[in-house]
Design a protein around this motif. Structure first.
Motif, PDB file in Angstrom:
ATOM      1  N   TYR A   1      31.144  63.184  57.865  1.00 50.41           N
ATOM      2  CA  TYR A   1      30.001  62.696  57.961  1.00 50.41           C
ATOM      3  C   TYR A   1      29.505  61.618  57.412  1.00 50.41           C
ATOM      4  CZ  TYR A   1      29.392  67.247  60.762  1.00 50.41           C
ATOM      5  OH  TYR A   1      29.277  68.172  61.612  1.00 50.41           O
ATOM      6  N   ASP A   2      30.284  61.143  56.336  1.00 57.90           N
ATOM      7  CA  ASP A   2      30.152  60.080  55.499  1.00 57.90           C
ATOM      8  C   ASP A   2      30.592  58.798  56.558  1.00 57.90           C
ATOM      9  OD1 ASP A   2      29.369  61.511  53.457  1.00 57.90           O
ATOM     10  OD2 ASP A   2      31.250  61.751  52.725  1.00 57.90           O
ATOM     11  N   ILE A   3      30.247  57.673  56.073  1.00 58.36           N
ATOM     12  CA  ILE A   3      30.553  56.283  56.551  1.00 58.36           C
ATOM     13  C   ILE A   3      31.298  55.619  55.841  1.00 58.36           C
ATOM     14  CG2 ILE A   3      28.492  56.578  57.976  1.00 58.36           C
ATOM     15  CD1 ILE A   3      27.167  54.355  56.150  1.00 58.36           C
ATOM     16  N   ASP A   4      31.837  54.567  56.320  1.00 58.51           N
ATOM     17  CA  ASP A   4      32.573  53.438  55.512  1.00 58.51           C
ATOM     18  C   ASP A   4      32.050  53.193  54.205  1.00 58.51           C
ATOM     19  OD1 ASP A   4      34.802  53.916  57.273  1.00 58.51           O
ATOM     20  OD2 ASP A   4      34.087  52.071  58.455  1.00 58.51           O
ATOM     21  N   PRO A   5      32.706  52.979  52.938  1.00 58.57           N
ATOM     22  CA  PRO A   5      34.229  53.332  52.924  1.00 58.57           C
ATOM     23  C   PRO A   5      34.602  54.639  52.609  1.00 58.57           C
ATOM     24  CG  PRO A   5      33.327  52.329  50.798  1.00 58.57           C
ATOM     25  CD  PRO A   5      32.061  52.473  52.016  1.00 58.57           C
ATOM     26  N   ASN A   6      33.508  55.711  52.774  1.00 57.53           N
ATOM     27  CA  ASN A   6      33.912  57.083  52.466  1.00 57.53           C
ATOM     28  C   ASN A   6      34.518  57.903  53.345  1.00 57.53           C
ATOM     29  OD1 ASN A   6      32.811  56.552  49.603  1.00 57.53           O
ATOM     30  ND2 ASN A   6      30.805  56.642  50.631  1.00 57.53           N
ATOM     31  N   ALA A   7      34.874  57.425  54.624  1.00 62.93           N
ATOM     32  CA  ALA A   7      35.402  58.065  55.625  1.00 62.93           C
ATOM     33  C   ALA A   7      36.992  57.775  55.615  1.00 62.93           C
ATOM     34  CB  ALA A   7      34.690  57.781  57.109  1.00 62.93           C
ATOM     35  N   GLY A   8      37.355  57.272  57.039  1.00 65.14           N
ATOM     36  CA  GLY A   8      38.700  57.009  57.058  1.00 65.14           C
ATOM     37  C   GLY A   8      39.103  55.743  56.647  1.00 65.14           C
ATOM     38  N   PRO A   9      40.525  55.212  56.486  1.00 65.67           N
ATOM     39  CA  PRO A   9      41.739  56.065  57.008  1.00 65.67           C
ATOM     40  C   PRO A   9      41.674  57.364  56.241  1.00 65.67           C
ATOM     41  CG  PRO A   9      42.450  54.405  55.862  1.00 65.67           C
ATOM     42  CD  PRO A   9      41.002  54.130  55.794  1.00 65.67           C
ATOM     43  N   PHE A  10      42.370  58.507  57.024  1.00 61.93           N
ATOM     44  CA  PHE A  10      42.686  59.709  56.445  1.00 61.93           C
ATOM     45  C   PHE A  10      44.037  60.129  56.306  1.00 61.93           C
ATOM     46  CE2 PHE A  10      38.804  59.826  59.212  1.00 61.93           C
ATOM     47  CZ  PHE A  10      37.798  60.392  58.231  1.00 61.93           C
ATOM     48  N   ALA A  11      44.346  61.056  55.450  1.00 54.69           N
ATOM     49  CA  ALA A  11      45.901  61.485  55.090  1.00 54.69           C
ATOM     50  C   ALA A  11      45.954  62.945  55.567  1.00 54.69           C
ATOM     51  CB  ALA A  11      45.979  61.149  53.421  1.00 54.69           C
ATOM     52  N   PHE A  12      46.850  63.215  56.085  1.00 51.09           N
ATOM     53  CA  PHE A  12      47.135  64.483  56.714  1.00 51.09           C
ATOM     54  C   PHE A  12      48.331  65.078  56.383  1.00 51.09           C
ATOM     55  CE2 PHE A  12      44.865  62.084  59.934  1.00 51.09           C
ATOM     56  CZ  PHE A  12      43.729  62.884  60.434  1.00 51.09           C
ATOM     57  N   ASP A  13      48.243  66.361  55.726  1.00 52.11           N
ATOM     58  CA  ASP A  13      49.379  67.086  55.467  1.00 52.11           C
ATOM     59  C   ASP A  13      49.420  68.644  55.356  1.00 52.11           C
ATOM     60  OD1 ASP A  13      51.919  67.581  54.123  1.00 52.11           O
ATOM     61  OD2 ASP A  13      50.998  66.953  51.904  1.00 52.11           O
ATOM     62  N   LEU A  14      50.416  69.231  55.475  1.00 60.47           N
ATOM     63  CA  LEU A  14      50.399  70.924  55.463  1.00 60.47           C
ATOM     64  C   LEU A  14      50.442  71.539  54.078  1.00 60.47           C
ATOM     65  CD1 LEU A  14      52.894  71.120  58.304  1.00 60.47           C
ATOM     66  CD2 LEU A  14      50.497  71.382  58.570  1.00 60.47           C
ATOM     67  N   PRO A  15      49.959  72.602  53.946  1.00 60.39           N
ATOM     68  CA  PRO A  15      49.914  73.066  52.513  1.00 60.39           C
ATOM     69  C   PRO A  15      51.431  73.750  52.323  1.00 60.39           C
ATOM     70  CG  PRO A  15      48.770  74.613  54.162  1.00 60.39           C
ATOM     71  CD  PRO A  15      48.969  73.403  54.866  1.00 60.39           C
ATOM     72  N   LEU A  16      51.721  73.920  51.064  1.00 63.42           N
ATOM     73  CA  LEU A  16      53.068  74.803  50.716  1.00 63.42           C
ATOM     74  C   LEU A  16      52.950  76.274  50.923  1.00 63.42           C
ATOM     75  CD1 LEU A  16      53.586  72.743  47.495  1.00 63.42           C
ATOM     76  CD2 LEU A  16      54.685  72.276  49.877  1.00 63.42           C
ATOM     77  N   SER A  17      51.791  76.719  50.775  1.00 69.02           N
ATOM     78  CA  SER A  17      51.612  78.309  51.181  1.00 69.02           C
ATOM     79  C   SER A  17      50.660  78.590  52.370  1.00 69.02           C
ATOM     80  CB  SER A  17      50.914  78.894  49.810  1.00 69.02           C
ATOM     81  OG  SER A  17      50.936  80.303  49.961  1.00 69.02           O
ATOM     82  N   PRO A  18      51.123  79.405  53.142  1.00 68.42           N
ATOM     83  CA  PRO A  18      52.386  80.291  53.084  1.00 68.42           C
ATOM     84  C   PRO A  18      53.622  79.449  53.350  1.00 68.42           C
ATOM     85  CG  PRO A  18      51.008  80.620  54.964  1.00 68.42           C
ATOM     86  CD  PRO A  18      50.219  79.895  54.285  1.00 68.42           C
ATOM     87  N   PRO A  19      54.650  79.962  53.210  1.00 71.33           N
ATOM     88  CA  PRO A  19      55.787  78.875  53.442  1.00 71.33           C
ATOM     89  C   PRO A  19      56.109  78.966  54.968  1.00 71.33           C
ATOM     90  CG  PRO A  19      56.362  80.605  51.578  1.00 71.33           C
ATOM     91  CD  PRO A  19      54.933  80.873  52.314  1.00 71.33           C
ATOM     92  N   SER A  20      55.731  79.959  55.673  1.00 70.88           N
ATOM     93  CA  SER A  20      55.897  79.795  57.138  1.00 70.88           C
ATOM     94  C   SER A  20      55.305  78.573  57.753  1.00 70.88           C
ATOM     95  CB  SER A  20      55.251  80.969  57.977  1.00 70.88           C
ATOM     96  OG  SER A  20      54.095  81.287  57.720  1.00 70.88           O
ATOM     97  N   ILE A  21      54.344  77.959  57.161  1.00 69.31           N
ATOM     98  CA  ILE A  21      53.457  77.002  57.833  1.00 69.31           C
ATOM     99  C   ILE A  21      54.635  75.647  57.881  1.00 69.31           C
ATOM    100  CG2 ILE A  21      51.507  75.139  57.737  1.00 69.31           C
ATOM    101  CD1 ILE A  21      51.026  78.180  58.317  1.00 69.31           C
ATOM    102  N   LYS A  22      55.070  75.508  56.860  1.00 70.23           N
ATOM    103  CA  LYS A  22      55.935  74.247  56.624  1.00 70.23           C
ATOM    104  C   LYS A  22      57.224  74.582  57.651  1.00 70.23           C
ATOM    105  CE  LYS A  22      54.477  70.997  53.365  1.00 70.23           C
ATOM    106  NZ  LYS A  22      54.822  69.879  52.446  1.00 70.23           N
ATOM    107  N   ARG A  23      57.760  75.776  57.529  1.00 75.22           N
ATOM    108  CA  ARG A  23      58.894  76.319  58.232  1.00 75.22           C
ATOM    109  C   ARG A  23      58.818  76.109  59.710  1.00 75.22           C
ATOM    110  NH1 ARG A  23      59.371  80.774  56.134  1.00 75.22           N
ATOM    111  NH2 ARG A  23      58.602  82.105  57.840  1.00 75.22           N
ATOM    112  N   ASN A  24      57.492  76.316  60.301  1.00 73.39           N
ATOM    113  CA  ASN A  24      57.206  76.485  61.840  1.00 73.39           C
ATOM    114  C   ASN A  24      56.712  75.183  62.199  1.00 73.39           C
ATOM    115  OD1 ASN A  24      58.223  79.046  61.529  1.00 73.39           O
ATOM    116  ND2 ASN A  24      56.171  79.873  61.403  1.00 73.39           N
TER     117      ASN A  24
END
Length: 909
Positions: free
Chosen positions: A631-654
């Motif tokens: 809901y913020d605007i530039d420069p407080n918005a994108g670009p965004f960084a996407f990642d998967l959490p380490l827990s639970p381990p099945s997330i990064k495994r699958n």
């Protein structure tokens, strides 16, 4: 040879005197005809003695209007030279000399309603030379000898002598006789050898008007039988004939013209009894006013028809008894004296006299008419103010209000351009804050405010006003000092609205300010500098309730955290309105708008979008594209960084996530196969703010079996999609409500049946109809079916003609012929305990009734055709109890008899 001899008579001297012809307007001829709509003559003739001048009447055309209802309009074929008024008087439209040859033109008459049109011709001719000596002795008539037939004498042609001598015949009108009066004698020189007979023909003799002239057939003496009227017929044209006793013509006919000599027997007649004319006031002597015209029916070529005009009297006699004169021949009226002033005398009345015999007061006949001369107004009187100074006052900031009423006097004719006043502001109003309008009735000037006036700027105005007329003043007239006045206008101070400055006021702040932060000071000014007043401030409009204002100094402070992402903020702008009120009488107020431009801070973490997705059980061929919502605007918005959490381990495994660009990423299966179902995959998204803000969002992924195109099958879609908890609860509630409604309906139906049964037992004895129910409660037809022949509904193979049916043998389904049974009758006031006995007695009577049903058994109405597997129901006999018969076999007859089987085969129930 034939001669006409005239005998002298005593009227010759008078005729000689009347023969003097001098300056005559017209001479017209016509004939007497029966009443016929139109002109009585096709041609009218007028003889003029000199040139024609404008307005001179020439003749009067008579239009015969038998019913008197026609409205006729006259028109000339030469409107440039001749015109015709409504009375039929033809007059000259301009001055022109009449040539010696005849002039001819047409006169048209047209009915205004029916458009019917008539026409006649007018011939104008120049009068022969007027005799200088009006009185002459009678001269001997010259013989007129017609040429005889040529005869051959010694080889030469010889001319015969003339046959007729025609003397002139002049006869005065209004002769007193005695009658018949001899005029002339007609004779042929062949009367020496032959016995001749004389006769005359033509109008006045044997043609209408007949009998005026007669002739002695033996002596040829021509006589007149009664007085003549020149105004009716001015000339008679007769033809004389001479024949022998056998009727053979011995002489050629000759023409005899008899002129009727005019006598002064008609007075002059004015074309109008009242003549109206106008002349401007102040006109110089010799100014033409109008022309009056009179006509005389007498011969215009004699003194009898020569008119002269004069003014008999003038009223009023001021300012001169002889303000006007008239041309005695033409009737033109002109002014002869100065001093025409409408403000003194508005109208003059003249008595005009017309006299014939050239105005001879002794022998001439006279008539009079009235000439009304109206003095028209000219602008010779300027408007003058009734006062040199006028006063008025006006509250400040008011418009379209009348400040002062300016009054003037003008001696000219009211409600004319020379009287209507026009006001001009010549000084004291450089900015055009005042206008002056004229009251059309009173001619007053209404000083009106056109633009708002500020008391603090101008406390008084001194206007210079000039009054004029709609038309300029007459030549030589000047405006006096009284045509200019002064208007003093005082401005009244009133309490005015306070006003914010600037309005709107714009301030910039970052969002997230804490409550109690002072934003700005928003104050108003009071335009009333000469009034000691206090201003207090209040909040009028604050949609998010973020602000408060100090009522004394106007300081604006926050009372909540400012949020740029609030729905009350549009395009980063938040608007609030405040009210400033003074303590004047009456109190006034003004509004101001504060605009807060909110600068964005990184106070909103990004979220995954979309929140639900679907994919196949295998990595190929599908993947999930995701993005982030911030809901913020530039420069407080994108670009965004996407990642998967380490827990639970099945997330990064699958699962595995790949960033496509600054705003999008792709989620894929990491393993080769994942069982179908719904999985919640947490995703960590970080924005580009300073400092950056992260958030873990859950993506709900539906894993399903896919077809060859990579799409989930329909079954899997339904299973995987499922229904939300709210939808399931809503469906269950609807089902429960529907079941309750059905149950309530069933209970209501049972209760209504019980109430109906109880009501039948407790019915009032007077309203008891059970005997009627016993009477008509049959399986057969009711009252409406008693007229039908039921034999037509029986089986065809069992129908027997009535003619061959044995006496006393009838079918079981026919009603037996017996006397009507006697059913018990309930007493008028039965006891409730007698109800059971009454029912039992009625049942026994019905069982023993041989005419009771089923004489029209059900088989008659449920016939299925030949070969039916059902047996005949006519064999069923009524019994006292019905318990001896077994109806269980009805269950084997099929669905059509299910209801009957339930009624009779159901046992005791």
């Amino acid at each position: 040879m034939c001669r006409i001899a005239g005998a002298p008579w005593t009227l010759l001297p008078l005729l000689a005197l009347l023969a003097a012809l001098h300056q005559a307007p017209i001479q017209a001829t016509g004939e007497i005809t029966l009443c016929k709509t139109g002109f009585p003559e096709d041609v009218y003739s007028a003889v003029l003695s000199r040139g024609v001048h404008e307005g001179q009447p020439l003749l009067n055309v008579n239009f015969s209007n038998c019913n008197g209802k026609r409205k006729v309009q006259y028109e000339s074929s030469e409107p440039g030279d001749f015109k015709v008024d409504e009375d039929g008087v033809v007059y000259a439209a301009r001055n022109f000399p009449l040539a010696t040859e005849h002039a001819k033109f047409l006169i048209y008459a047209q009915d205004k309603e029916t458009q019917e049109k008539w026409q006649m011709a007018v011939k104008l001719s120049l009068n022969p030379t007027i005799m200088d000596n009006p009185v002459k002795e009678p001269q001997e008539i010259e013989e007129i000898v017609f040429p005889r037939q040529l005869s051959n004498h010694n080889g030469y042609l010889q001319r015969q002598k003339r046959d007729w001598v025609i003397p002139p015949i002049n006869l005065p009108e209004n002769s007193r006789g005695p009658f018949p009066q001899e005029l002339v004698r007609i004779r042929s020189d062949r009367d020496k050898n032959l016995s001749l007979r004389y006769s005359v023909t033509g109008p006045g003799a044997d043609q209408p008007p007949t009998g005026i002239f007669i002739i002695n057939p033996i002596s040829g003496q021509l006589s007149v039988t009664k007085p003549l009227d020149r105004e009716q017929i001015a000339r008679f044209h007769l033809r004389a004939h001479a024949v022998d006793i056998n009727g053979n013509q011995v002489e050629n006919p000759i023409d005899i013209v008899i002129n009727v000599i005019d006598m002064n027997d008609n007075r002059p007649e004015f074309l109008h009894q009242v003549w109206n004319g106008t002349v401007p006031e102040g006109s110089k002597p010799g100014t033409y006013v109008m022309t009056v015209t009179a006509i005389d029916a007498d011969d215009p070529n004699t003194l009898n028809g020569m008119l002269r005009y004069r003014i008999l009297s003038q009223a009023p006699s001021s300012s001169s008894p002889n303000m006007f004169t008239i041309n005695n021949e033409t009737g033109d009226i002109i002014t002869v004296a100065a001093g025409l002033d409408r403000e003194k005398v508005q109208q003059y009345t003249l008595i005009i006299q017309a006299t014939d015999m050239e105005g001879n007061p002794t022998y001439g006949l006279s008539n009079t008419a009235t000439a009304v001369i109206t003095i028209t107004d000219v602008n010779d009187n300027p408007p003058e103010f009734t006062a040199m100074t006028f006063y008025g006052e006006v509250p400040e900031n008011r418009v379209d209000i009348i400040v002062a009423n300016l009054t003037v006097t003008d001696k000219d004719q009211p409600h004319t351009p020379a009287w209507n006043a026009v006001y001009r502001i010549t000084g004291g109003d450089p900015t055009g804050r005042f206008i002056i309008q004229t009251d059309p009735n009173s001619n007053d000037g209404l000083v009106t405010v056109a633009k708002p006036i500020d008391f603090e700027t101008n406390r008084m105005f001194v206007l210079t006003v000039a009054a004029e007329n709609q038309v300029p003043l007459a030549k030589g007239i000047q405006h006096p000092p009284q045509s200019t006045a002064t208007v003093s206008v005082t401005v009244i101070d009133v309490n005015e609205n306070p006003y914010f400055t600037p309005n709107p006021k714009l301030v910039r702040h970052e969002e997230g300010l804490r409550a109690g932060t002072m934003l700005t000071t928003f104050t108003a000014q009071d335009p009333d500098r000469y009034m000691q007043q206090n201003i207090r401030y209040t909040k009028l409009y604050d949609p998010a309730n973020w602000l408060k204002i100090d009522p004394v100094n106007g300081q604006i402070t926050t009372i909540a955290v400012l949020d740029r992402e609030s729905p009350n903020v549009k395009n980063n702008m938040y608007n609030a309105t405040f009210l400033a009120s003074d303590n004047g009488i009456p109190p006034m107020s003004g509004t101001g708008t504060l605009q807060i431009y909110l600068l964005d801070i990184n106070d909103n973490a990004p979220q995954v979008l979309p929140q639900e997705a679907e994919t196949c059980e295998t990595p190929d061929p599908n993947s999930i594209n995701i993005t982030a919502l911030d809901y913020d605007i530039d420069p407080n918005a994108g670009p965004f960084a996407f990642d998967l959490p380490l827990s639970p381990p099945s997330i990064k495994r699958n699962w595995t996530i790949t960033r496509l660009n600054g705003d999008f990423a792709q989620l894929n299966l990491k393993i080769k196969f994942l069982e179908a179902g719904i999985y919640e995959v947490p995703i960590i998204i970080t924005d580009s703010g300073n400092p950056p803000k992260s958030n873990t969002s859950v993506l709900r992924v539906k894993v399903c079996q896919c077809d060859s195109n990579g799409d989930c099958t329909d079954v899997d879609r339904i299973v995987g999609a499922g229904l939300g908890t709210g939808a399931i609860i809503a469906i269950l509630l609807c089902i429960i409500i529907l079941l309750i409604l059905v149950l309530m309906f069933v209970v209501w139906m049972k209760r209504r049946d019980k109430e109906r049964q109880a009501k039948q037992l407790l019915i009032d004895p007077e309203d008891d109809v059970r005997d009627n129910i016993l009477k008509y409660d049959e399986e057969g037809g009711g009252e409406e079916d008693q007229d039908y022949d039921l034999s037509q509904l029986q089986q065809p193979d069992t129908v027997e003609p009535d003619a061959i049916k044995p006496v006393g043998i009838r079918r079981l389904d026919e009603r037996p012929i017996h006397a009507e049974p006697q059913y018990p009758v309930r007493s008028a006031a039965p006891h409730p305990g007698d109800i059971g006995d009454f029912i039992n007695e009625g049942l026994k009577a019905a069982d023993n009734d041989p005419t009771a049903p089923p004489y029209d058994s059900l088989l008659v109405f449920d016939y299925e055709g030949s070969g039916s597997t059902a047996g005949s129901l006519s064999s069923l006999n009524s019994s006292s109890s019905g318990g001896e018969q077994d109806y269980d076999y009805l269950n084997d007859w099929g669905p059509r008899f299910k209801k009957l089987a339930d009624m009779y085969g159901g046992g005791d129930d």
